[in-house]
Structures are given as C-alpha cells and as structure tokens.
Scaffold this active site. Structure first.
Site, PDB file in Angstrom:
ATOM      1  N   ASP A   1      39.437 -38.383  48.290  1.00  0.00           N
ATOM      2  CA  ASP A   1      39.817 -37.934  46.953  1.00  0.00           C
ATOM      3  C   ASP A   1      40.902 -36.855  47.077  1.00  0.00           C
ATOM      4  O   ASP A   1      41.958 -36.905  46.431  1.00  0.00           O
ATOM      5  CB  ASP A   1      38.555 -37.357  46.277  1.00  0.00           C
ATOM      6  CG  ASP A   1      38.764 -37.016  44.821  1.00  0.00           C
ATOM      7  OD1 ASP A   1      39.822 -37.369  44.278  1.00  0.00           O
ATOM      8  OD2 ASP A   1      37.870 -36.384  44.226  1.00  0.00           O
TER       9      ASP A   1
ATOM     10  N   TYR B   1      29.631 -37.656  46.285  1.00  0.00           N
ATOM     11  CA  TYR B   1      29.696 -37.872  44.833  1.00  0.00           C
ATOM     12  C   TYR B   1      28.548 -38.741  44.323  1.00  0.00           C
ATOM     13  O   TYR B   1      28.316 -38.827  43.128  1.00  0.00           O
ATOM     14  CB  TYR B   1      31.037 -38.522  44.434  1.00  0.00           C
ATOM     15  CG  TYR B   1      32.261 -37.676  44.741  1.00  0.00           C
ATOM     16  CD1 TYR B   1      32.138 -36.353  45.137  1.00  0.00           C
ATOM     17  CD2 TYR B   1      33.533 -38.200  44.621  1.00  0.00           C
ATOM     18  CE1 TYR B   1      33.247 -35.584  45.424  1.00  0.00           C
ATOM     19  CE2 TYR B   1      34.659 -37.435  44.895  1.00  0.00           C
ATOM     20  CZ  TYR B   1      34.506 -36.126  45.307  1.00  0.00           C
ATOM     21  OH  TYR B   1      35.609 -35.357  45.583  1.00  0.00           O
TER      22      TYR B   1
ATOM     23  N   LYS C   1      34.758 -34.896  59.692  1.00  0.00           N
ATOM     24  CA  LYS C   1      34.490 -33.493  60.054  1.00  0.00           C
ATOM     25  C   LYS C   1      33.356 -33.544  61.075  1.00  0.00           C
ATOM     26  O   LYS C   1      32.273 -32.971  60.893  1.00  0.00           O
ATOM     27  CB  LYS C   1      34.115 -32.720  58.767  1.00  0.00           C
ATOM     28  CG  LYS C   1      34.022 -31.225  58.930  1.00  0.00           C
ATOM     29  CD  LYS C   1      35.340 -30.526  59.146  1.00  0.00           C
ATOM     30  CE  LYS C   1      35.145 -29.041  59.349  1.00  0.00           C
ATOM     31  NZ  LYS C   1      36.372 -28.352  59.803  1.00  0.00           N
TER      32      LYS C   1
ATOM     33  N   ASP D   1      45.393 -37.385  46.832  1.00  0.00           N
ATOM     34  CA  ASP D   1      46.216 -36.636  45.876  1.00  0.00           C
ATOM     35  C   ASP D   1      47.314 -35.864  46.606  1.00  0.00           C
ATOM     36  O   ASP D   1      48.447 -35.767  46.132  1.00  0.00           O
ATOM     37  CB  ASP D   1      45.360 -35.661  45.059  1.00  0.00           C
ATOM     38  CG  ASP D   1      44.834 -36.309  43.789  1.00  0.00           C
ATOM     39  OD1 ASP D   1      44.950 -37.551  43.675  1.00  0.00           O
ATOM     40  OD2 ASP D   1      44.315 -35.599  42.917  1.00  0.00           O
TER      41      ASP D   1
ATOM     42  N   ASP E   1      40.452 -31.028  58.090  1.00  0.00           N
ATOM     43  CA  ASP E   1      41.295 -29.843  57.861  1.00  0.00           C
ATOM     44  C   ASP E   1      42.643 -30.008  58.557  1.00  0.00           C
ATOM     45  O   ASP E   1      43.694 -29.671  58.006  1.00  0.00           O
ATOM     46  CB  ASP E   1      40.584 -28.547  58.296  1.00  0.00           C
ATOM     47  CG  ASP E   1      39.769 -28.700  59.571  1.00  0.00           C
ATOM     48  OD1 ASP E   1      39.625 -29.833  60.061  1.00  0.00           O
ATOM     49  OD2 ASP E   1      39.274 -27.688  60.093  1.00  0.00           O
TER      50      ASP E   1
END
Ligand code: NAD
Length: 360
Positions: free
Chosen positions: A251, A146, A195, A255, A227
């Site tokens: 992020d 980001y 990852k 959620d 994942d």
C-alpha cells in the site's frame, strides 16, 4: 475468437475514459479477427442511482461469468455528493470492496513507468533518474494487517489497541506465483520486500517465496527489507523490475512509486484472481471536478486495458502495440491538460483516444 469483458464505466470521468480504452482495444485486436464481447454493468454511484445500492448480485454474477472486468473509477465528490450521506455500506466505495471480495482479487499490480517525455514531472534529480525506470509492484490484497483480528480494550485504566498481521503459506504462495509469472513476461527479476529481521510473518513470507522461486530458474530473486526499499525507490528506482510484497508494505510502496512517475493520469492498475481473471482500472479516482468536460487523460485506462490484453488474454503483441502507440503520441507532443508542457499540443479525452487508436 471472442472474449467476454464486463465493463463498469463508473462515475465522474469514468465513462469518458473507458469509452476511449474500448476504442483502442477494438482497434488493437481487430487485425487478428479477435472480438471483445462487452457487457456493460453499473457499480458505485451509478448503481446507487439506478438500484439503490452500489453493487447488485446481478452485476457481481455478470463479472464472475466474464473473462475479465474493465473499469473506470467510481465515486463522487465526497463532500457534496448525496452518495456520501448514505450509511458506509451503501456508499460507492462499498461496491468496489464487495466486488473485489466477490471476485477473490488477491493480487494488486501497479506499474510505475517513467516516460522519457514526462521526465520533467518526476520529482527526482536527473542523476537519480538516469535512463528512467519501469517497475511493477505486486501487492497482496486480501490478507495481512488490514484483514487481521483487531480490538481496542481498556486494561487497568489504559486504552490498548491490537492489530494482527497474519499470513498462511497458501496466501503467500499464490501471490508469489503471480509475481514470478509476471516477471517471466518482463525482465525476469523479482525483489521480495519484507521485514524478516523483525516479523515472523515476513520470515514465513521469505521461506515460501524461496520455494516458489525454485520453479522459475530464469527469474532472479532478491530479498529487501521494507525500510531499505522505501529508500531505494527514491535513490535508485532503475534497479527494480517486479516488487513482490504484502498488503500494508505494498500500500505504502505503491503510492511512493506512483509519486515518482509524477503523473496520476498515466498510472494503470490490475487486481488479479487465481488463473487469468483480473479487474483492470486506472489508479486514479473518478475526478468529479473535471467530469464531462472532455479534458480527462484517458491514458491510465488505456494502459490498464493493455494490461488486460497481456495478463488475462496473453495478447502480448497487441498490448505492446498499445504501449508503443501511447509513447509515440507523447513523443509527437500531444498532451491532455494534466500533463501539458510548453511547446506541446493540447488535446481532449476523445482526441487522445483517437490519436492512440490511429497509431495501431
Ligand atoms: P482523483 O484521483 O479522482 O483526483 C485527484 C486529482 O487528480 C483531481 O484534481 C483530478 O481532476 C485529477 N485527475 C485524476 N484523474 C485524472 C485524469 N485521468 N486526468 C486528468 N486529471 C485527473 O482523487 P479524489 O479527488 O481524491 O477522488 C475523487 C473520487 O474518486 C472519490 O469519490 C474517491 O473515493 C474516488 N476514488 C475512486 C477510486 C477507484 O475507483 N478505484 C480510486 C481513488 C479514488
């Protein structure tokens, strides 16, 4: 002993829920003779109305000179509020981004806890929920994809977009230290999510996290691919204590973790800087649709205040007492309208604050 806390009550339901949180903190610390010195400042929509911009230099300075910041949510109805007719850099959320940057808040902490009494709101099956779950997601907040370089270019008549995911070892080390420090106050287990089978940034992440782990021999460290983590959260959420991860993965996963608790009005959060300084706020927004009606659930903000006591002031006993009081009030069947269930007693914002304070 006295602590200086900057208070941003915010917009919408913000003033109602922060007032209840202050009431509860004062009650929790009063027995020890600790006092909180509050300085109320404006940010977001209220600051636009008063000063023409969402964050003034004076407000930022007061926050910087405080030991912690307690905040309600900011912003208004994004379709109808005149705040959203302003250029993007003058809208309420621009104040929050500037505040986070100005205070160097690089670590976001979001607990996801399933209350026994609110199990029905959890979208997972009983056999998956088992004895419930109690985790914290530590998300890096100021680096990664980001904040990396980005551009969109046309090459040989084809549009191409680039986003770069960059971390240096210092950025990784400081968030890892935060995660391990927090694990020491909890069940002493960190699962670092990356990852590393694909990304260089993840391989560096793993290496630095392992270095940091050496300073915390009591904490168990595991690595998990992102994942797999997304699957494990809905398959066996009870296995997690502290999840440590980079900005974008955090992020998304935070959620997902919030969703499985099933109740937005209960979710606290903190954004932390180096040392003990932090900004504490509920995870939800300013809920302009229910503002001023004394029906908002103040518990997320009260639990954020408990996090402030624990993580900024090491007042673990008082933080535990607040969390226990919240559980007690729920067990006694009191509910605000958002978590109301059959057979329970419906209460308003102020009454919920009073009930929790009375059990301290
Ligand atoms: P929201 O979280 O404010 O509301 C979503 C729904 O949940 C609404 O129906 C609301 O009534 C309900 N709700 C939220 N908190 C509640 C509580 N404590 N008790 C009972 N019900 C509650 O999200 P939104 O409507 O998308 O956003 C409203 C405003 O909040 C926007 O301006 C948005 O930008 C802002 N916002 C601010 C923050 C922040 O300050 N950090 C975070 C998210 C959204």
């Amino acid at each position: 002993m006295s602590y200086r806390v900057a208070v941003i009550k915010g917009d919408g339901i913000g003033p109602e829920i922060v007032t209840e949180a202050m009431k509860v903190i004062d009650k929790a610390v009063s027995k020890k003779g600790i006092a909180f010195e509050y300085t109320q400042v404006l940010m977001g929509g209220a600051s636009i109305d008063a000063y023409g911009k969402p964050l003034t230099d004076e407000t930022l300075e007061i926050c910087k000179n405080s030991d912690a910041v307690l905040m309600g949510s900011i912003g208004g109805n994004t379709t109808t509020s005149p705040w959203y007719q302003l250029p993007a850099n003058l809208r309420p959320e621009a104040g929050l981004l500037a505040l986070r940057k100005g205070l160097n808040l690089f670590a976001n902490m979001r607990p996801a806890y399933l209350y026994e009494e609110l199990k029905d709101a959890c979208p997972l099956k009983e056999e998956i929920i088992k004895d419930g779950f109690d985790m914290v997601i530590m998300r890096e907040l100021t680096g990664g994809l980001y904040f990396g370089e980005r551009k969109t270019v046309e090459e040989n008549g084809v549009w191409k977009a680039y986003d770069s995911l960059t971390y240096d070892e210092n950025e990784i080390r400081r968030i890892a230290i935060k995660a391990f420090d927090i694990a020491m106050k909890r069940s002493k287990k960190v699962i670092s999510v990356d990852k590393a089978n694909v990304l260089d940034s993840s391989r560096l992440w793993r290496k630095v996290v392992e270095e940091v782990a050496k300073d915390y021999p009591e904490v168990t460290l595991e690595h998990m691919l992102v994942d797999n983590c997304a699957m494990q959260l809905v398959y066996d959420p009870g296995q997690f204590d502290v999840i440590l991860t980079e900005n974008m993965f955090g992020d998304i996963l935070s959620d997902e973790a919030s969703m499985i608790t099933g109740s937005i009005g209960m979710l606290s959060s903190a954004s932390m800087a180096e040392g003990k300084f932090g900004l504490y706020e509920p995870s939800h927004g300013s809920a302009p649709d229910i503002a001023g009606q004394n029906i908002a659930n103040p518990i997320a903000t009260i639990l954020s205040a408990a996090m402030m006591l624990r993580y900024s002031f090491d007042l673990d006993e008082e933080a535990d007492a607040i969390e226990t009081a919240v559980k007690q009030v729920l067990a006694e069947g009191y509910r605000t309208v958002d978590i109301m269930a059959e057979g329970c007693t419906k209460v308003g914002t102020v009454e919920m604050g009073d009930l929790i304070a009375a059990r301290l």
